[in-house]
Write a protein that holds these residues in place. Sequence first.
Motif, short mmCIF file in Angstrom:
data_model
loop_
_atom_site.label_atom_id
_atom_site.label_comp_id
_atom_site.label_asym_id
_atom_site.label_seq_id
_atom_site.Cartn_x
_atom_site.Cartn_y
_atom_site.Cartn_z
N GLY A 1 -10.01 5.65 -10.62
CA GLY A 1 -10.70 4.47 -10.92
C GLY A 1 -9.80 3.17 -10.67
N ILE A 2 -8.69 3.31 -10.41
CA ILE A 2 -7.77 2.04 -10.23
C ILE A 2 -7.43 1.96 -9.10
N ASP A 3 -7.95 0.80 -8.30
CA ASP A 3 -7.63 0.52 -6.71
C ASP A 3 -6.58 -0.49 -6.99
N LEU A 4 -5.39 -0.16 -7.26
CA LEU A 4 -4.39 -1.21 -7.27
C LEU A 4 -3.94 -1.61 -6.15
N SER A 5 -3.99 -0.97 -5.19
CA SER A 5 -3.50 -1.46 -3.79
C SER A 5 -4.19 -2.57 -3.11
N ARG A 6 -5.76 -2.55 -3.60
CA ARG A 6 -6.81 -3.68 -3.36
C ARG A 6 -6.29 -4.68 -4.21
N PHE A 7 -6.15 -4.57 -5.60
CA PHE A 7 -5.72 -5.43 -6.47
C PHE A 7 -4.51 -6.41 -6.04
N LEU A 8 -3.52 -5.43 -5.49
CA LEU A 8 -2.23 -6.23 -5.14
C LEU A 8 -2.28 -6.86 -3.97
N LEU A 9 -3.58 -6.87 -3.26
CA LEU A 9 -3.50 -7.57 -1.82
C LEU A 9 -3.58 -9.09 -2.39
N VAL A 10 -4.25 -9.49 -3.27
CA VAL A 10 -4.53 -10.92 -3.57
C VAL A 10 -3.02 -11.57 -3.88
N TYR A 11 -2.11 -10.63 -4.63
CA TYR A 11 -0.83 -11.19 -4.72
C TYR A 11 0.01 -11.39 -3.55
N LYS A 12 -0.12 -10.49 -2.46
CA LYS A 12 0.65 -10.81 -1.38
C LYS A 12 -0.02 -11.96 -0.79
N PHE A 13 -1.18 -12.54 -0.76
CA PHE A 13 -2.08 -13.56 -0.23
C PHE A 13 -1.24 -14.81 -1.09
N THR B 1 0.82 -1.14 -0.05
CA THR B 1 -0.08 -0.02 0.00
C THR B 1 0.91 1.25 -0.11
N GLU B 2 2.08 1.10 0.34
CA GLU B 2 2.78 2.51 0.43
C GLU B 2 3.10 3.11 -0.69
N ASP B 3 3.04 2.49 -1.90
CA ASP B 3 3.42 3.51 -3.06
C ASP B 3 2.10 3.25 -3.96
N ALA B 4 1.08 3.34 -3.66
CA ALA B 4 -0.12 3.11 -4.44
C ALA B 4 -0.21 4.09 -5.63
N LEU B 5 -0.89 3.45 -6.83
CA LEU B 5 -1.13 4.50 -7.97
C LEU B 5 -2.24 5.32 -7.69
N ASP B 6 -2.16 6.36 -8.11
CA ASP B 6 -3.22 7.44 -7.58
C ASP B 6 -3.92 7.65 -9.19
N GLU B 7 -4.28 6.54 -10.01
CA GLU B 7 -4.78 6.63 -11.35
C GLU B 7 -6.34 6.75 -10.72
#
Length: 226
Positions: free
Chosen positions: A31-43, A23-29
């Motif tokens: 409509g794009i919730d990259l932080s949430r998207f990347l969570l599943v990769y962490k799992f 979450t520390e370096d999230a994209l601020d585009e």
Amino acid sequence: MFASDGKSAVKSSSVRRSLPKVTEDALDEPGIDLSRFLLVYKFAIEEVMTKLRILGEEFDFIHRHDPIEHVTSRVKRPEAIKDKLRRRGLELDLDVIAEHLDDVAGIRVVCPFVSDVYRVAQMLTRQNDVELLLRKDYIDAPKANGYRSLHLILRIPVFLSDRVEHVKVEVQLRTIAMDFWATLEHKLCYKYEDQVPADFAEELASTATIAAQLDARMQALHLRLH
Ligand code: 0O2
């Protein structure tokens, strides 16, 4: 480089629960919730790390030899994801990332001996819930610059609260000697940005040959004991 992307390191025999940060370096585009998207990769990384820990510990218990020296992992930083999409002429879209980028979740497994690299890869990929999408054997066929490692692109299920996601994870397996060489090669070549002088590249390739010879000699000693 892999190791600089918010990595977490794990010694196989004593796993610490240090999670990659996403979450520390999230994209601020918009409509794009990259932080949430990347969570599943962490799992997904967590899942594979658990598998590796179990394999290493059980193998060590039975054979008195731990085939895993240490493991590091990282979720690719949003900026690095963006760069890669840009380089490949792909749009910033979550479906595009999921389909085209194989290394959003990355795990590096460092093994003592070459035989361990193949043994760990085999034990991991024969598990029912692990799908092997791609296998690149740069040990059997090293890259022109001398790089050696075994790369696997896996897909594993991640069980979320309301659905199951099938997530890609890149696993790089290598020996200590291969890791030593790849780490220093990256450091040495970073400055040149793909414009490595020929004599420099030649000398590096020659050091890779020495690392391969070292692996072969260590493997022979290992075989005498086991
Ligand atoms: P990072 O941060 O290390 O992950 P692709 O992965 O699709 O971009 P390719 O060529 O299909 O590209 O992948 P490949 O050959 O499987 O290699 C990808 C990763 O392997 C690299 O990731 C490195 O980690 C490692 N690697 C490959 N070749 C070399 C090399 O010559 N030297 C070193 N030190 N590492 C290498 P990235 O993209 O560098 O980023």
